[in-house]
Design a protein around this motif. Sequence first.
Motif, mmCIF file in Angstrom:
data_model
loop_
_atom_site.group_PDB
_atom_site.id
_atom_site.type_symbol
_atom_site.label_atom_id
_atom_site.label_comp_id
_atom_site.label_asym_id
_atom_site.label_seq_id
_atom_site.Cartn_x
_atom_site.Cartn_y
_atom_site.Cartn_z
ATOM 1 N N LEU A 28 -58.332 45.749 -92.132
ATOM 2 C CA LEU A 28 -59.292 44.822 -92.735
ATOM 3 C C LEU A 28 -60.140 45.520 -93.791
ATOM 4 O O LEU A 28 -60.354 44.989 -94.878
ATOM 5 C CB LEU A 28 -60.205 44.234 -91.655
ATOM 6 C CG LEU A 28 -59.589 43.219 -90.708
ATOM 7 C CD1 LEU A 28 -60.477 43.007 -89.484
ATOM 8 C CD2 LEU A 28 -59.332 41.899 -91.432
ATOM 9 N N VAL A 29 -60.615 46.723 -93.473
ATOM 10 C CA VAL A 29 -61.447 47.468 -94.420
ATOM 11 C C VAL A 29 -60.672 47.757 -95.695
ATOM 12 O O VAL A 29 -61.182 47.580 -96.806
ATOM 13 C CB VAL A 29 -61.999 48.760 -93.780
ATOM 14 C CG1 VAL A 29 -62.596 49.686 -94.834
ATOM 15 C CG2 VAL A 29 -63.038 48.431 -92.709
ATOM 16 N N GLU A 33 -62.036 45.996 -99.004
ATOM 17 C CA GLU A 33 -62.548 46.962 -99.984
ATOM 18 C C GLU A 33 -62.024 46.662 -101.387
ATOM 19 O O GLU A 33 -62.746 46.796 -102.374
ATOM 20 C CB GLU A 33 -62.164 48.376 -99.562
ATOM 21 C CG GLU A 33 -62.781 49.457 -100.394
ATOM 22 C CD GLU A 33 -62.498 50.827 -99.818
ATOM 23 O OE1 GLU A 33 -63.373 51.691 -99.957
ATOM 24 O OE2 GLU A 33 -61.413 51.036 -99.236
ATOM 25 N N LEU A 34 -60.788 46.222 -101.483
ATOM 26 C CA LEU A 34 -60.211 45.890 -102.788
ATOM 27 C C LEU A 34 -60.967 44.750 -103.462
ATOM 28 O O LEU A 34 -61.171 44.759 -104.679
ATOM 29 C CB LEU A 34 -58.741 45.505 -102.648
ATOM 30 C CG LEU A 34 -57.786 46.609 -102.206
ATOM 31 C CD1 LEU A 34 -56.405 46.020 -101.936
ATOM 32 C CD2 LEU A 34 -57.727 47.706 -103.247
ATOM 33 N N THR A 35 -61.378 43.765 -102.682
ATOM 34 C CA THR A 35 -62.059 42.609 -103.261
ATOM 35 C C THR A 35 -63.548 42.844 -103.481
ATOM 36 O O THR A 35 -64.166 42.144 -104.275
ATOM 37 C CB THR A 35 -61.884 41.361 -102.376
ATOM 38 O OG1 THR A 35 -62.506 41.592 -101.116
ATOM 39 C CG2 THR A 35 -60.429 41.025 -102.183
ATOM 40 N N MET A 36 -64.124 43.816 -102.792
ATOM 41 C CA MET A 36 -65.566 44.053 -102.879
ATOM 42 C C MET A 36 -65.933 45.245 -103.753
ATOM 43 O O MET A 36 -67.108 45.447 -104.053
ATOM 44 C CB MET A 36 -66.151 44.286 -101.475
ATOM 45 C CG MET A 36 -65.932 43.156 -100.519
ATOM 46 S SD MET A 36 -66.862 41.683 -100.993
ATOM 47 C CE MET A 36 -66.436 40.584 -99.669
ATOM 48 N N GLN A 64 -68.635 43.706 -93.053
ATOM 49 C CA GLN A 64 -68.066 42.618 -93.872
ATOM 50 C C GLN A 64 -66.609 42.370 -93.503
ATOM 51 O O GLN A 64 -66.172 41.221 -93.429
ATOM 52 C CB GLN A 64 -68.144 42.971 -95.359
ATOM 53 C CG GLN A 64 -69.364 42.470 -96.052
ATOM 54 C CD GLN A 64 -69.271 42.662 -97.553
ATOM 55 O OE1 GLN A 64 -68.712 43.630 -98.048
ATOM 56 N NE2 GLN A 64 -69.863 41.748 -98.281
ATOM 57 N N SER A 65 -65.853 43.423 -93.292
ATOM 58 C CA SER A 65 -64.430 43.301 -92.966
ATOM 59 C C SER A 65 -64.226 42.609 -91.632
ATOM 60 O O SER A 65 -63.346 41.744 -91.496
ATOM 61 C CB SER A 65 -63.783 44.684 -92.953
ATOM 62 O OG SER A 65 -63.928 45.307 -94.212
ATOM 63 N N GLY A 159 -74.016 43.686 -104.263
ATOM 64 C CA GLY A 159 -73.277 44.902 -104.558
ATOM 65 C C GLY A 159 -73.276 45.868 -103.401
ATOM 66 O O GLY A 159 -73.018 47.048 -103.579
ATOM 67 N N THR A 160 -73.583 45.400 -102.212
ATOM 68 C CA THR A 160 -73.669 46.212 -101.013
ATOM 69 C C THR A 160 -74.542 47.439 -101.215
ATOM 70 O O THR A 160 -74.274 48.500 -100.692
ATOM 71 C CB THR A 160 -72.266 46.620 -100.483
ATOM 72 O OG1 THR A 160 -71.641 47.464 -101.441
ATOM 73 C CG2 THR A 160 -71.420 45.409 -100.186
#
Length: 190
Positions: A28-29, A33-36, A64-65, A159-160
């Motif tokens: 999931l991470v 991660e690719l989208t975020m 988030q994941s 943006g985390t």
Amino acid sequence: MIDEIENCTSVGGDWFRVNFNPRLVKRLVLFVELTMSDRHTLPDEWQFKSFSLREYRTIFLTIQSMLYAWHIARTMAANSGLPGLGFRSAVWVVDKEELLSRLRRYTAIEAPTIQLVLDLLSFGAGKVRTPDIALQPLVDLRNGSYALSPFVWLKLKQGTEPLRLDGKRDFLRTMTPALLTDGLRIEGGI
């Protein structure tokens, strides 16, 4: 990945639950991660009083994941006829110790650092006069549990980053002294 989320989801009556495990969370991470990644605007090397921006992002992205999987699980359960479209379980209510333990297991970050980040992310932490769920999306239910809304966590546009450097003066005025010692160490400038 959808099949793996489905295989890790328990459904009963009008509720559902994702049974997280290290393999699922790792996948999931990598996916989330690719989208975020385009939301990250500050350097990973920035160091706060008790944690780095890299550690903060790792913890945030892991949460988030997991909530992405929670959202997918709800959608699948609702599409399969779960009464109330999964409303009863729409928000993940998790014991504080369980979340800390899972994040420790899935991120390999020390528990005190994770707890500091969770405290920072908790809605209204630092006695902020006007809390903002977009800056502090973790809701402490004050009964030993947190409430995490996939809708909120997956829609964040901050943006985390632990601080929005371009706004939220009240938040910055209140939280900055708790985060910084000699100021923010910036490698290479802004």
